[in-house]
Design an enzyme around this catalytic site. Sequence first.
Site, mmCIF file in Angstrom:
data_model
loop_
_atom_site.group_PDB
_atom_site.id
_atom_site.type_symbol
_atom_site.label_atom_id
_atom_site.label_comp_id
_atom_site.label_asym_id
_atom_site.label_seq_id
_atom_site.Cartn_x
_atom_site.Cartn_y
_atom_site.Cartn_z
ATOM 1 N N ARG A 288 0.827 -1.228 0.000
ATOM 2 C CA ARG A 288 0.000 0.000 0.000
ATOM 3 C C ARG A 288 0.855 1.271 0.000
ATOM 4 N NH1 ARG A 288 -2.599 -3.613 3.227
ATOM 5 N NH2 ARG A 288 -4.555 -4.349 2.351
ATOM 6 N N ASN B 34 -0.091 19.863 -21.130
ATOM 7 C CA ASN B 34 -0.449 19.127 -22.347
ATOM 8 C C ASN B 34 -0.408 20.026 -23.582
ATOM 9 O OD1 ASN B 34 -0.942 16.610 -21.062
ATOM 10 N ND2 ASN B 34 -2.839 17.488 -20.249
ATOM 11 N N ARG C 46 -2.350 22.159 -14.207
ATOM 12 C CA ARG C 46 -1.463 21.078 -14.664
ATOM 13 C C ARG C 46 -1.805 20.629 -16.083
ATOM 14 N NH1 ARG C 46 1.253 16.228 -11.133
ATOM 15 N NH2 ARG C 46 2.314 15.237 -12.881
ATOM 16 N N GLU D 147 9.286 18.014 -25.485
ATOM 17 C CA GLU D 147 8.784 18.537 -24.204
ATOM 18 C C GLU D 147 9.553 19.805 -23.816
ATOM 19 O OE1 GLU D 147 6.111 17.443 -22.755
ATOM 20 O OE2 GLU D 147 5.856 15.534 -23.798
ATOM 21 N N HIS E 264 7.470 10.641 -29.762
ATOM 22 C CA HIS E 264 6.573 11.510 -28.997
ATOM 23 C C HIS E 264 6.953 12.992 -29.132
ATOM 24 C CE1 HIS E 264 3.858 12.853 -25.893
ATOM 25 N NE2 HIS E 264 4.862 13.372 -25.218
ATOM 26 N N GLU F 116 -4.032 17.731 -11.125
ATOM 27 C CA GLU F 116 -4.556 18.149 -12.422
ATOM 28 C C GLU F 116 -6.023 18.578 -12.374
ATOM 29 O OE1 GLU F 116 -2.815 16.061 -15.702
ATOM 30 O OE2 GLU F 116 -4.387 16.715 -17.057
ATOM 31 N N HIS G 43 -1.029 13.397 -29.698
ATOM 32 C CA HIS G 43 -1.642 12.106 -29.362
ATOM 33 C C HIS G 43 -2.349 11.512 -30.573
ATOM 34 C CE1 HIS G 43 -1.693 13.261 -24.813
ATOM 35 N NE2 HIS G 43 -0.590 12.633 -25.155
ATOM 36 N N LYS H 105 3.173 11.396 -11.323
ATOM 37 C CA LYS H 105 2.250 10.570 -12.104
ATOM 38 C C LYS H 105 2.946 9.244 -12.382
ATOM 39 C CE LYS H 105 -0.705 13.778 -14.649
ATOM 40 N NZ LYS H 105 -1.074 14.282 -15.979
ATOM 41 N N LYS I 175 8.014 22.731 -14.419
ATOM 42 C CA LYS I 175 7.125 21.613 -14.080
ATOM 43 C C LYS I 175 6.864 21.582 -12.582
ATOM 44 C CE LYS I 175 5.418 17.187 -14.756
ATOM 45 N NZ LYS I 175 5.314 15.975 -15.514
ATOM 46 N N HIS J 166 -0.089 18.656 -27.122
ATOM 47 C CA HIS J 166 -0.307 17.207 -27.069
ATOM 48 C C HIS J 166 -1.604 16.743 -27.752
ATOM 49 C CE1 HIS J 166 3.085 17.360 -24.405
ATOM 50 N NE2 HIS J 166 3.040 16.065 -24.172
#
Length: 352
Positions: free
Chosen positions: A110, A228, A224, A174, A247, A220, A235, A132, A210, A231
Site C-alpha cells: 500500500r 499538455n 497542470r 517537451e 513523442h 490536475e 496524441h 504521475k 514543471k 499534445h
Amino acid sequence: MITLTVDLGDRSYPVVVGAGARHRLADLVPADVGRAAVVTQAGIGWSVDPGVDHEVFTIGDGEGAKTLATVERLTGAFAEWGLTRRDLVVAVGGGVVTDVAGFAAAVYHRGVRFVSVATSLLAQVDAAIGGKTGVNIAQGKNLVGAFWQPQGVVCDTDTLATLPPREWRSGAGEVAKYEFLRHLDPAGDAGVPLGELPLGERVAACVRIKAAVVAADEREGGTRALLNYGHTLAHALEAAGDHDVRHGEAVAVGLVYAAEVAHRLGRIDAARVDEHRRLVAAHDLPVAVPPPLDPDRILTLVGRDKKAVEGLTMVLDGPRGVELVTGIDEPVLRDALHAVVGDGPPPQGGSR
Ligand code: GLY
C-alpha cells in the site's frame, strides 16, 4: 550541480540536476531505509549506489513493458526478496521505468517510498517529475496509475550523452513545449530561449517550470493540464500511426498546430505563430509532418483525446499566455491541419 524543490508541503522533494548527479543518489535516500530495490532495464547501462544494501530488478524494454503484468512480476519479486514498507524502490531509466517502478512502489505494501534516477531527456524534464505513475491497459495508455510522489529525483545530464538521436528528440519536444510555459515559473528568467542554455541549465529550467505547475495543481484540477500544450494533435498523430514520429516530434508539430488554431481564433497574431515555428525548429524538431495526412481520421482521433472535457478542448496560446479553451469548432481544426503538412521528412540528427 543544481538542486530544485518540488514544493508539496510535507511531501516536498529535491530534484538534483547536473553532470554526475547520479553520484548524489545516496543523499536522497532517507536515513531509516534498510534496503533498496533498484528497478531498471537491461539496456539502460547505468549502475547506481543508493548507499544501502540493494538488489537490481529488470523489466522489459519499451511501452510493451508498461503493463499490469510487469507490475505483478515486479512486486512478486520484491516480496520474494523481502522488501518491506521501511525500504525503498529506486527507478533507474527513462519514463517507462519511472512510471512502472513508481506505480509498483505506490501499490506494494500500500505504498513504499521511491526515488527516480531519470536517464532520458523525456524522463528528466517530464515523466519523473510530479508523481504521475502508471501503466497502459488494452483500452488506452496510462489508464491505470496513481499519484505517488518520489522522495527525490536525480537528473544526471551525463546519461543524456549516449541517447540515440530520436530518443533525444522524444524529450526535446517537451523542452520545446516549455518555451511557451515559462511564465508559469515565477522564479524563471524568460530572456534566453531554453534551446540556447547549457544542457544542465536547460533541464533545470524545465524542471523548475514543471515543479511550479505541480506545486500549484498536483492532481490536475486545472493548471497542470497546461502541460499538455501541443499534445492534442501529438496524441492523434501517435495513435494514427501513419507517420514515423517519436513523442517529442509529434509534440513539436502539435505546438505549431496549436499556434495555427489559436491564430485562426484571433488569440495570437501571425508573428507569434512564426515564433512557434522558430523556437520549435531551434530544437532540431519538425514543424510539419510529410503528406499525406488524412484530416477525417486525425480529427476523429483529436476528438477522442482523453483531455477533452467539454466539446473540443485544447490548450491554446493567447493574450494571457496558454490556457484551456473549450468549444473549438471543427472547421477551424480542419483548416489549421493544412498548415502542418509539409513536403519533406522530419529533420534527422539532434543537438545536445
Ligand atoms: N506529463 C504531464 C504531467 O505530468 O502532468
